[in-house]
Motif scaffolding. Structure first.
Motif, short mmCIF file in Angstrom:
data_model
loop_
_atom_site.label_atom_id
_atom_site.label_comp_id
_atom_site.label_asym_id
_atom_site.label_seq_id
_atom_site.Cartn_x
_atom_site.Cartn_y
_atom_site.Cartn_z
N LEU A 127 39.02 34.94 39.78
CA LEU A 127 39.52 34.70 38.42
C LEU A 127 38.36 34.62 37.42
O LEU A 127 38.44 35.19 36.32
CB LEU A 127 40.33 33.40 38.39
N ALA A 128 37.30 33.93 37.80
CA ALA A 128 36.13 33.82 36.92
C ALA A 128 35.51 35.20 36.68
O ALA A 128 35.13 35.52 35.55
CB ALA A 128 35.10 32.86 37.52
N LEU A 129 35.43 36.01 37.72
CA LEU A 129 34.91 37.37 37.55
C LEU A 129 35.82 38.22 36.68
O LEU A 129 35.34 38.99 35.84
CB LEU A 129 34.74 38.05 38.92
N LYS A 130 37.11 38.09 36.86
CA LYS A 130 38.05 38.84 36.04
C LYS A 130 37.89 38.46 34.57
O LYS A 130 37.96 39.31 33.68
CB LYS A 130 39.49 38.60 36.50
N SER A 131 37.61 37.18 34.31
CA SER A 131 37.43 36.74 32.92
C SER A 131 36.25 37.44 32.26
O SER A 131 36.26 37.69 31.06
CB SER A 131 37.27 35.22 32.85
N LYS A 132 35.25 37.74 33.05
CA LYS A 132 34.06 38.42 32.53
C LYS A 132 34.42 39.76 31.87
O LYS A 132 33.80 40.16 30.89
CB LYS A 132 33.08 38.65 33.69
N TYR A 133 35.42 40.43 32.40
CA TYR A 133 35.78 41.76 31.93
C TYR A 133 37.02 41.79 31.04
O TYR A 133 37.40 42.86 30.56
CB TYR A 133 35.99 42.69 33.13
N ALA A 134 37.64 40.64 30.81
CA ALA A 134 38.82 40.61 29.94
C ALA A 134 38.40 40.95 28.51
O ALA A 134 37.35 40.52 28.04
CB ALA A 134 39.48 39.24 30.01
N SER A 135 39.23 41.70 27.82
CA SER A 135 38.88 42.10 26.45
C SER A 135 39.36 41.07 25.43
O SER A 135 38.72 40.88 24.41
CB SER A 135 39.44 43.49 26.14
N ASP A 136 40.46 40.43 25.69
CA ASP A 136 41.01 39.44 24.78
C ASP A 136 40.31 38.09 24.99
O ASP A 136 40.18 37.62 26.12
CB ASP A 136 42.52 39.30 25.02
N ARG A 137 39.87 37.48 23.92
CA ARG A 137 39.12 36.22 23.99
C ARG A 137 39.93 35.10 24.66
O ARG A 137 39.40 34.33 25.46
CB ARG A 137 38.73 35.81 22.58
N LYS A 138 41.22 35.01 24.32
CA LYS A 138 42.08 33.98 24.91
C LYS A 138 42.24 34.22 26.41
O LYS A 138 42.18 33.29 27.21
CB LYS A 138 43.44 33.95 24.22
N ASP A 139 42.44 35.47 26.81
CA ASP A 139 42.56 35.80 28.23
C ASP A 139 41.27 35.44 28.96
O ASP A 139 41.30 34.89 30.07
CB ASP A 139 42.86 37.29 28.44
N LYS A 140 40.14 35.76 28.34
CA LYS A 140 38.84 35.44 28.93
C LYS A 140 38.74 33.94 29.22
O LYS A 140 38.39 33.53 30.32
CB LYS A 140 37.74 35.82 27.93
N LYS A 141 39.07 33.15 28.22
CA LYS A 141 38.99 31.69 28.34
C LYS A 141 39.98 31.17 29.38
O LYS A 141 39.62 30.37 30.25
CB LYS A 141 39.28 31.05 26.98
N ASP A 142 41.23 31.62 29.31
CA ASP A 142 42.26 31.15 30.24
C ASP A 142 41.93 31.51 31.69
O ASP A 142 42.10 30.68 32.60
CB ASP A 142 43.63 31.71 29.86
N LEU A 143 41.49 32.72 31.92
CA LEU A 143 41.13 33.14 33.28
C LEU A 143 39.95 32.33 33.81
O LEU A 143 39.94 31.90 34.97
CB LEU A 143 40.78 34.63 33.32
N PHE A 144 38.94 32.11 32.96
CA PHE A 144 37.78 31.35 33.38
C PHE A 144 38.17 29.91 33.73
O PHE A 144 37.77 29.40 34.78
CB PHE A 144 36.68 31.37 32.31
N ILE A 145 38.96 29.28 32.88
CA ILE A 145 39.38 27.90 33.13
C ILE A 145 40.21 27.81 34.42
O ILE A 145 40.00 26.92 35.24
CB ILE A 145 40.16 27.33 31.93
N GLU A 146 41.12 28.75 34.62
CA GLU A 146 41.92 28.76 35.84
C GLU A 146 41.03 28.96 37.07
O GLU A 146 41.21 28.29 38.10
CB GLU A 146 42.99 29.84 35.77
N GLY A 147 40.07 29.86 36.96
CA GLY A 147 39.16 30.12 38.08
C GLY A 147 38.33 28.90 38.43
O GLY A 147 38.23 28.52 39.60
N VAL A 148 37.75 28.28 37.42
CA VAL A 148 36.91 27.10 37.64
C VAL A 148 37.75 25.94 38.19
O VAL A 148 37.31 25.22 39.09
CB VAL A 148 36.18 26.72 36.33
N THR A 149 38.95 25.78 37.67
CA THR A 149 39.84 24.71 38.14
C THR A 149 40.18 24.91 39.62
O THR A 149 40.14 23.97 40.42
CB THR A 149 41.12 24.66 37.29
N THR A 150 40.48 26.14 39.99
CA THR A 150 40.79 26.46 41.39
C THR A 150 39.57 26.22 42.28
O THR A 150 39.67 25.62 43.36
CB THR A 150 41.26 27.93 41.51
#
Length: 159
Positions: free
Chosen positions: A60-83
């Motif tokens: 999830l954290a890696l996917k956030s690196k490549y997300a184009s939308d800022r909100k998606d980037k943030k949400d994916l990173f937070i979910e990844g780190v939480t997991t």
């Protein structure tokens, strides 16, 4: 139908082989396509294996690196780190989970402020190195030798 069974069998066999997951994680760090493939492999994983959940968090954290939308980037990173943090909390003495967290923290930009556990994880990984399985030792060695955060003294301890 037969091909679907083969695909599902291959998928579930892959999930159970730590070496394959480790190789896929390494590859995922190299390109957007590999990160997407790794994410797709682990996105629906919700079983009890905390190491696999840690890899899911890293995906999830890696996917956030490549997300184009800022909100998606943030949400994916937070979910990844939480997991990932949940996996560490549930198995604090698991060196592989600590290595996954360390790799994410080492490669996360400073502005995200996700670097607090690097020294703690390094210490745990180095001190527990001799207790690990042969294949995990090789994986740890490979990571440590390419890492910029391990000192030469720490690298010598795992030889």
């Amino acid at each position: 139908m037969k091909s679907l069974v083969i695909i599902l069998f291959t998928f579930f066999s892959f999930i159970q082989n730590p070496s394959d997951v480790r190789d896929q994680y390494y590859a995922a760090s190299k390109s957007k396509q590999n990160a997407e493939k790794f994410y797709n492999l682990l996105a629906k994983y919700n079983k009890d294996n905390k190491t696999m959940l840690a890899y899911k968090g890293a995906a999830l954290a890696l996917k956030s690196k490549y997300a184009s939308d800022r909100k998606d980037k943030k949400d994916l990173f937070i979910e990844g780190v939480t997991t990932l943090e949940s996996s560490v909390k549930q198995e604090p003495n698991n060196a592989e989970i600590r290595l996954i967290r360390l790799s994410v923290q080492e490669n996360t930009p400073k502005f995200l402020k996700y670097k607090a556990n690097i020294d703690e994880d390094k210490k745990m990984i180095v001190s527990s190195f001799e207790k690990q399985s042969k294949d995990l030792k090789e994986y740890i060695k490979t990571y440590i030798n390419q890492s910029k955060i391990f000192t030469e003294a720490e690298k010598q301890k795992i030889k």
